[in-house]
Design a protein around this motif. Structure first.
Motif: not given
Ligand code: ADP
Length: 545
Positions: A60-85
């Protein structure tokens, strides 16, 4: 009268759709925190990004809600880049190299609701989770069987469990292109960190700008290695530029040492790599000690701090790799300029060509620049007049997140805090940061020039130039040096090394201080504030009486 073109918003979700449709089988290769090499594709990334979007809907995250990452460069981080934004939320990349208190402060300031982290940051999360009052869920970027038992972290799930079982079809929402997409805090070398809040529009325009031939010059024929972290200004936007052109992406994970980076470059036929000088230093040392060569690497963007000319030459002369010296900052998404030659430079003798390539280059279309003197008046572009550099453009901040720090602009321009010259051909040269410039007898001395000369000495591994108080001249330059292991140079020898180099006699350093290490900040840059603090009791010999 308006034009009659379609009004399609510039959205990050279009980038991943495009990559999937046109370059779906192109690889995304990651060295994982687990140590192994993982192979994926743009099509796979797109599918899993849509699963991320479903997972966020379920929370139930709303538009503009923030999802943080503490992560190295990798495919899961990339998926978050696109899924979150892509789904309209804001991706907040946290810099794990900051102090724990600072990370907790930033999480609270950003009001992050979900925090996704690589397992290598488990101890960090264990140390801060109780202080992060807005975080409702913690997502460990791992398979379910790797999820640590008894971690003490409430509401902890594994990423694969969190997105697994969800549909890989998802209708990306359409919204105004000015909607916020990602958030990155400046390192905060002075004061509290401040958030640069990027938009879909600024991110897509920045990608268009940075892939241009005279900038990063990326194409579907490239295999690119962003060594610059995805938590440092979105790896200079490369995750977006790569999707735009459909190149192969290679991620180094946590292994940033020379050997690991070299092996990855060779194994994945990397043609283009990007990183800060300190990382390339480790790579060059590895090559030099092992007598190694690159077989596929063609070019590398070096930026984030001045690239020492000696490094630029080593890459080209010894390894045939073209260095693209780039300049930018968090507030600029980050790209401002890249150094590539013009047609007129083709016939230049080597030395003259080097002198052009050592500069920070020409502005990318989209970034306007001006340099101003102390009175705020614009200075000429003559390659000599140095002044404060101001910029404006569609991917440069107009304010910080939550209005922190007040209005940063001066007449609509963003003051970079850098001191620079610009030559008649538009080549920018950063001579200093305004707080690092050494003011001697009313004249300015560029600490970068002094450092670059020291770095060209074969015994020197790292050099930092700082100003120290002087009763007559206000400040005088002193160069702080770390020698390469097993090699030495004397103070006098190093001071003598400045003779005949491209600095006036009065600009040469007055003294050399030898240290075992120079303090580095969270993004691998020299921390001169700490260095000054460390040397606060230091006095120049002729002024100590
Ligand atoms: P921070 O300002 O917190 O260190 P940034 O990554 O935004 O974080 O750093 C931007 C600054 O880094 C620039 O303002 C400039 O001083 C310096 N910088 C970046 N690239 C270069 C370069 N190629 N040469 C010299 N300085 C650079």
């Amino acid at each position: 009268m308006n034009g009659l073109m379609q009004d399609r918003p510039l959205l990050i979700s279009h980038l991943i759709d495009f990559a999937e449709r046109h370059n779906g089988s192109t690889e995304i290769v990651s060295r994982r925190v687990e140590g192994d090499i993982h192979r994926s594709t743009w099509a796979e990334c797109a599918k899993r990004a849509r699963r991320v979007a479903h997972a966020l809907d379920a929370e139930r995250l709303q538009r503009a809600d923030r999802v943080a990452t503490l992560a190295w460069n990798g495919y899961r981080h990339l998926e978050l880049y696109y899924g979150v934004s892509g789904s309209g939320r804001v991706l907040h990349t946290l810099n794990p190299r900051l102090h724990l208190d600072q990370i907790a402060w930033i999480v609270n300031h950003a009001e992050d609701r979900i925090l996704c982290f690589d397992l290598s940051f488990l101890p960090l999360v264990q140390a801060i989770h109780s202080r992060c009052s807005t975080v409702e869920k913690w997502v460990a970027l791992c398979d379910v069987d790797r999820l640590p038992a008894d971690s003490g972290i409430p509401n902890l799930v594994s990423y694969e469990d969190w997105i697994g079982g969800r549909s890989s079809t998802y209708e990306w929402p359409t919204f105004d292109e000015n909607t916020a997409s990602s958030l990155c805090y400046t390192s905060g070398t002075t004061g509290n960190p401040k958030g640069a809040l990027y938009s879909h529009r600024s991110t897509v325009l920045h990608a268009y700008g940075s892939v241009q031939p005279d900038m990063m010059g990326l194409s579907a024929r490239d295999s690119i290695l962003p060594v610059v972290p995805m938590f440092h200004v979105n790896a200079w936007g490369l995750p977006y530029s790569a999707a735009m052109v459909g190149c192969k992406l290679v991620f180094p994970g946590p292994a940033l040492d020379g050997k690991s980076v070299y092996e990855l470059i060779e194994a994945e036929q990397v043609s283009f790599a990007a990183g800060v000088p300190t990382v390339w230093k480790m790579l060059l040392t590895h090559l030099q000690t092992g007598g190694l060569k690159f077989s596929t690497l063609e070019r590398t963007v070096i930026g984030g701090a001045a690239c020492p000319p000696a490094m630029l030459r080593a890459f080209e002369q010894q390894y045939g790799v073209r260095v693209l010296h780039g300049w930018g900052m968090t507030e600029m998404s980050p790209l401002g300029s890249v150094c590539s030659l013009k047609k007129q430079h083709a016939a230049l003798p080597d030395e003259a060509r080097w002198r052009v390539l050592e500069k920070q280059g020409r502005a990318v279309y989209g970034v306007e620049m001006k340099i101003v003197g102390g009175d705020g008046q614009a200075l000429p572009w003559d390659g000599r007049s140095a002044g404060e550099l101001l910029v404006r453009g569609p991917w440069i901040v107009r304010a910080y997140f939550k209005g922190e720090g007040g209005d940063p602009l001066v007449d609509g321009w963003f003051p970079t805090g850098d001191v620079a010259t610009i030559d008649p051909d538009g080549y920018l040269q950063i001579t200093d940061r305004s707080k690092d410039v050494i003011k001697s007898g009313g004249e300015w001395i560029s600490s970068i020039d002094i450092e670059n000369i020291a770095m060209a000495h074969p015994a020197v591994a790292m050099a930092a130039c700082i100003g120290v108080k002087h009763p007559k001249w206000d400040e005088r330059p002193v160069v702080v040096v770390v020698c390469k292991p097993g090699v030495e140079v004397s103070r006098d020898e190093l001071l003598q090394f400045y003779a005949g180099k491209n600095v006036a006699k009065w600009q040469r350093p007055d003294d050399v201080v030898f240290l075992d290490a120079i303090p580095l900040g969270a993004t691998g840059k020299m921390l001169k504030t700490r260095l000054r603090e460390q040397l606060k009791d230091y006095r120049l010999a002729d002024t100590s009486a």
